[in-house]
Each structure stands twice: as structure tokens, then as C-alpha cells.
Design a protein around this motif. Structure first.
Motif, short mmCIF file in Angstrom:
data_model
loop_
_atom_site.label_atom_id
_atom_site.label_comp_id
_atom_site.label_asym_id
_atom_site.label_seq_id
_atom_site.Cartn_x
_atom_site.Cartn_y
_atom_site.Cartn_z
N ILE A 7 0.84 -1.20 0.00
CA ILE A 7 0.00 0.00 0.00
C ILE A 7 0.88 1.25 0.00
O ILE A 7 0.59 2.23 -0.70
N ASN A 8 1.96 1.21 0.76
CA ASN A 8 2.88 2.35 0.77
C ASN A 8 3.53 2.57 -0.59
O ASN A 8 3.65 3.70 -1.06
N GLU A 9 3.93 1.48 -1.24
CA GLU A 9 4.50 1.62 -2.58
C GLU A 9 3.48 2.24 -3.52
O GLU A 9 3.81 3.10 -4.34
N GLY A 10 2.24 1.80 -3.40
CA GLY A 10 1.19 2.36 -4.24
C GLY A 10 1.03 3.85 -4.04
O GLY A 10 0.91 4.62 -5.01
N VAL A 11 1.02 4.29 -2.80
CA VAL A 11 0.85 5.71 -2.50
C VAL A 11 1.97 6.53 -3.12
O VAL A 11 1.75 7.63 -3.65
N TYR A 12 3.18 6.03 -3.09
CA TYR A 12 4.32 6.78 -3.64
C TYR A 12 4.33 6.79 -5.16
O TYR A 12 4.87 7.70 -5.78
N MET A 13 3.73 5.77 -5.78
CA MET A 13 3.85 5.67 -7.24
C MET A 13 2.68 6.28 -8.03
O MET A 13 2.76 6.42 -9.23
N VAL A 14 1.60 6.67 -7.33
CA VAL A 14 0.54 7.37 -8.06
C VAL A 14 0.90 8.84 -8.18
O VAL A 14 1.56 9.41 -7.31
N ARG A 15 0.45 9.43 -9.25
CA ARG A 15 0.66 10.85 -9.49
C ARG A 15 -0.12 11.67 -8.46
O ARG A 15 -1.00 11.14 -7.77
N PRO A 16 0.14 12.98 -8.33
CA PRO A 16 -0.72 13.83 -7.51
C PRO A 16 -2.17 13.70 -7.97
O PRO A 16 -2.47 13.74 -9.15
N GLY A 17 -3.05 13.50 -6.99
CA GLY A 17 -4.45 13.28 -7.32
C GLY A 17 -4.78 11.86 -7.71
O GLY A 17 -5.92 11.55 -8.06
N GLY A 18 -3.77 10.97 -7.68
CA GLY A 18 -3.97 9.58 -8.08
C GLY A 18 -4.66 8.76 -7.01
O GLY A 18 -4.89 9.21 -5.88
N LYS A 19 -5.01 7.53 -7.38
CA LYS A 19 -5.81 6.67 -6.50
C LYS A 19 -5.12 5.33 -6.29
O LYS A 19 -4.60 4.73 -7.24
N VAL A 20 -5.15 4.86 -5.05
CA VAL A 20 -4.68 3.53 -4.71
C VAL A 20 -5.91 2.70 -4.33
O VAL A 20 -6.63 3.03 -3.39
N LEU A 21 -6.14 1.66 -5.09
CA LEU A 21 -7.31 0.81 -4.90
C LEU A 21 -6.89 -0.42 -4.11
O LEU A 21 -6.04 -1.20 -4.55
N VAL A 22 -7.47 -0.60 -2.93
CA VAL A 22 -7.07 -1.67 -2.02
C VAL A 22 -7.97 -2.87 -2.23
O VAL A 22 -9.18 -2.81 -2.00
N CYS A 23 -7.37 -3.99 -2.67
CA CYS A 23 -8.14 -5.21 -2.89
C CYS A 23 -7.63 -6.36 -2.03
O CYS A 23 -8.40 -7.05 -1.38
N GLY A 24 -6.32 -6.61 -2.04
CA GLY A 24 -5.75 -7.65 -1.21
C GLY A 24 -5.92 -7.31 0.26
O GLY A 24 -5.92 -6.14 0.65
N TYR A 25 -6.05 -8.34 1.12
CA TYR A 25 -6.24 -8.05 2.54
C TYR A 25 -5.55 -9.10 3.40
O TYR A 25 -6.17 -9.89 4.09
N ILE A 26 -4.24 -9.08 3.34
CA ILE A 26 -3.46 -9.96 4.21
C ILE A 26 -3.19 -9.27 5.55
O ILE A 26 -3.47 -9.82 6.61
N SER A 27 -2.68 -8.05 5.50
CA SER A 27 -2.43 -7.29 6.73
C SER A 27 -3.74 -6.79 7.31
O SER A 27 -4.64 -6.38 6.58
#
Length: 345
Positions: A249-269
Motif C-alpha cells: 500500500i505504501n508503494e502504491g501511495v508513492y507511485m501514483v501521481r498527484p491526485g492519483g488513486k490507490v485501490l485496495v483489494c488484497g487483505y493480508i495485513s
């Protein structure tokens, strides 16, 4: 029709399922009896086996990716439906709460799920509400039909309704597998450019066959560096996290552009933390997603019927090998969905 059937029953957590004989259920008013022809396996089945889903009560039969034929109908259901090839919507909803009234049926306040709160499709016959039985073209293989209500439908809901992925946008899929292979097809249908990641070269080969524009082997490539190269430093519009760990999730947050979206589907943690400044300063969004709506189900069935989406199936196994198949899934030895097949007779 015979009086009993074989069913895979979970009696104790952390133990194999037991193949047992159970009475064939009788459909009540508004219900149909489905002769199950195929049943998909999902990581959720592993979570259930491990006791991580609190709404499950033992003993019970799991299985939420059902494909089969209507064998009998209850009172109030048109007998002409007997013989239909169907896919079963997982969610049994009230139709009356604010979420149902506004079309967000996947958030129904009285939600009951087939294969979770009630017995599912890892058995030869299963009773479901007639409203949950969606007719599918009889030329579609049963093993592909299993993917409609989850492996395809979940991705469709997430990309269409939550991420609002569109023409010309870029999607990065973290952890391409049973869900991700279908997400590639859906995203391409929506006009997006797709990048897929995995630590396994064989999965990346399949991802390219599904239509991924580029793949990233995270066992030997630096993810952030490669994404920066692919996007000329801009970042992607949407990250689909099919892994569900704090680092992903942290990698996702860093790799989206400003205004981008991280869609959370997996749920291990069970929980995660991210850089607050990164989210706040650049107006990035972290979005949840679960299941699919009834409207999504109807749309996905039509897309599959038209062969615009072909649900990806990695392997089929006989029903009797359910525990071996779950072991493959648990050990990460699959490149996509594994489907149980039941005999026709």
C-alpha cells in the motif's frame, strides 16, 4: 434425482475440508436448486480455513464462485428456468436499505453471502435465491463462468466504480494473479495503459498474453525506478493493490501521481500506515472495494457472453482434489484461478 450429494465441509479451522454426504437441499419459495458444474477457489477460501473471517460459522461448506445448471425451482419461480446455465451473484441483499436503494447493493446493511454466511458451491447441489441466478450463454465453459461473480466482478467494480479508470489513463497492478489477469482485460477494455508486477516470470508471461503493456519483475527490478521510467516521472493514475500488505500500500501511495488513486483489494495485513504528508499534500486517495453490485453483475455477464472478457482460468481439478488445490493456492504455486469441476451426472 438422487437424495444425497457430496460436499466439502469445513468442520474445524486449520484443518482440511472433509468430503461428506449431505441431503440434497430443496428450493423454497423464490429459490432455485443449482446443479453445480464448477466452483472456483479463492484466497478467501484460505482465509476462511484459517478462521480469519468472523462471520463464518462451522460446520459449513464454502465456495462463492458458482457455475451450474438450474435443476429445480421453488414456488413462485418460472419452471422454464430449469436447464439454464447460470452464474450466481454472491450477495443476498435486502433491496430496502439506503445502499440497495441507491444501487450500492454490495454494501447492503443486511448482507448475507453465498459461501460465507451460508453454504456455498463446493458441493454438488446448492440452493440460492432465483434473483441471484444470472443466465449465461450455454456456450461459455463452466470453468470460465465461475470467475464472473468475483475474480472478474470484483475487478470490474473496483476499476469502474471506485477508481473510475478511463481512456488514456495508466494502471499499475501490484501482484498479478487470479484477479489481476482479469483486471488487465477490463482495464484495456476501458482504454487504459496497464503495467503489471510479479516476482514470478511465468505470471508475467501470462500478463503479457492478457494484454499488459509492460511488466515489471520485482524479483530483479526496482519497482519505483521502473514505474518512473515508464511514466516519464509522472507516476500512474491508479494503483491496484492485489497484495494487501503494509509495504504494498505504501508503494502504491508513492507511485501514483498527484491526485492519483490507490485501490485496495488484497487483505493480508489487518492494518497499515502510510506517509500522511504524501497523501495530504498531493491529494492522493486510498479507496476500499468489495465485491460487485447487481448492476455490475449484469454488465459483466454480458461482456463475458460477448467474449469481450474471457475469465482467466489457470487450472481445473476434480472436486475430490479440493484440499490439494487449496494447498497449491496457499503455497502460491498458481498463476491464476484454480477451478473445481464436478461430473455431469
Amino acid at each position: 434425482m438422487k437424495e444425497t450429494m457430496r460436499a466439502a465441509v469445513l468442520r474445524r479451522y486449520h484443518e482440511p475440508l472433509q468430503i461428506e454426504e449431505k441431503p440434497i437441499p430443496v428450493p423454497g419459495p423464490g429459490e432455485v436448486l443449482v446443479k453445480v458444474r464448477a466452483s472456483g477457489l479463492c484466497v478467501s477460501d484460505i482465509h476462511i480455513q484459517d478462521g480469519k473471517i468472523g462471520t463464518v460459522h462451522l460446520p459449513y461448506t464454502p465456495g462463492h464462485e458458482m457455475a451450474g445448471v438450474i435443476a429445480a425451482v421453488g414456488e413462485g419461480v418460472d419452471p422454464a428456468r430449469i436447464g439454464e446455465h447460470i452464474s450466481a451473484a454472491i450477495d443476498i441483499v435486502c433491496g430496502e436499505c439506503e445502499f440497495c436503494r441507491t444501487g450500492r447493493t454490495n454494501l447492503c446493511r443486511s448482507l448475507i453471502r453465498i459461501g460465507f454466511e451460508r453454504d456455498g458451491s463446493h458441493e454438488e447441489y446448492c440452493v440460492i435465491p432465483a434473483k441471484n441466478a444470472f443466465t449465461v450463454d450455454p456456450t461459455i465453459p463452466f470453468e470460465e463462468i465461475t470467475g464472473i461473480p468475483d475474480a472478474v466482478g470484483c475487478m470490474y467494480n473496483g476499476l469502474k466504480n471506485q477508481a473510475k479508470l478511463g481512456i488514456g489513463q495508466t494502471l499499475l497492478i501490484l501482484g498479478v494473479g487470479g484477479l489481476g489477469m482479469n483486471a488487465i482485460q477490463i482495464a484495456k477494455l476501458m482504454g487504459a495503459t496497464v503495467y503489471a508486477t510479479s516476482r514470478k516470470a511465468d505470471k508475467l508471461e501470462v500478463a503479457k498474453q492478457m494484454g499488459a503493456d509492460a511488466v515489471i519483475d520485482t524479483s530483479c527490478e526496482d519497482l519505483r525506478t521502473r514505474v518512473a521510467e515508464l511514466t516519464n516521472g509522472r507516476g500512474v493514475d491508479v494503483v491496484l493493490d492485489n497484495i494487501g500488505l503494509e509495504w504494498s500500500i505504501n508503494e502504491g501511495v508513492y507511485m501514483v501521481r498527484p491526485g492519483g488513486k490507490v485501490l485496495v483489494c488484497g487483505y493480508i495485513s489487518e492494518d497499515f500506515k502510510v506517509n500522511y504528508q504524501e497523501v495530504m499534500k498531493f491529494e492522493k486517495e486510498i479507496l476500499g472495494m468489495r465485491g460487485m453490485t447487481r448492476q455490475d453483475m449484469a454488465e459483466v455477464v454480458e461482456l463475458v457472453n460477448q467474449r469481450k472478457i474471457v475469465p482467466y482460468v489457470y487450472k481445473t481439478v476434480p472436486f475430490e482434489q479440493i484440499n490439494e488445490a487449496l494447498g497449491l493456492l496457499r503455497d502460491g504455486k498458481t498463476k491464476g484461478r484454480v477451478v473445481l469441476l464436478f461430473p455431469e451426472d
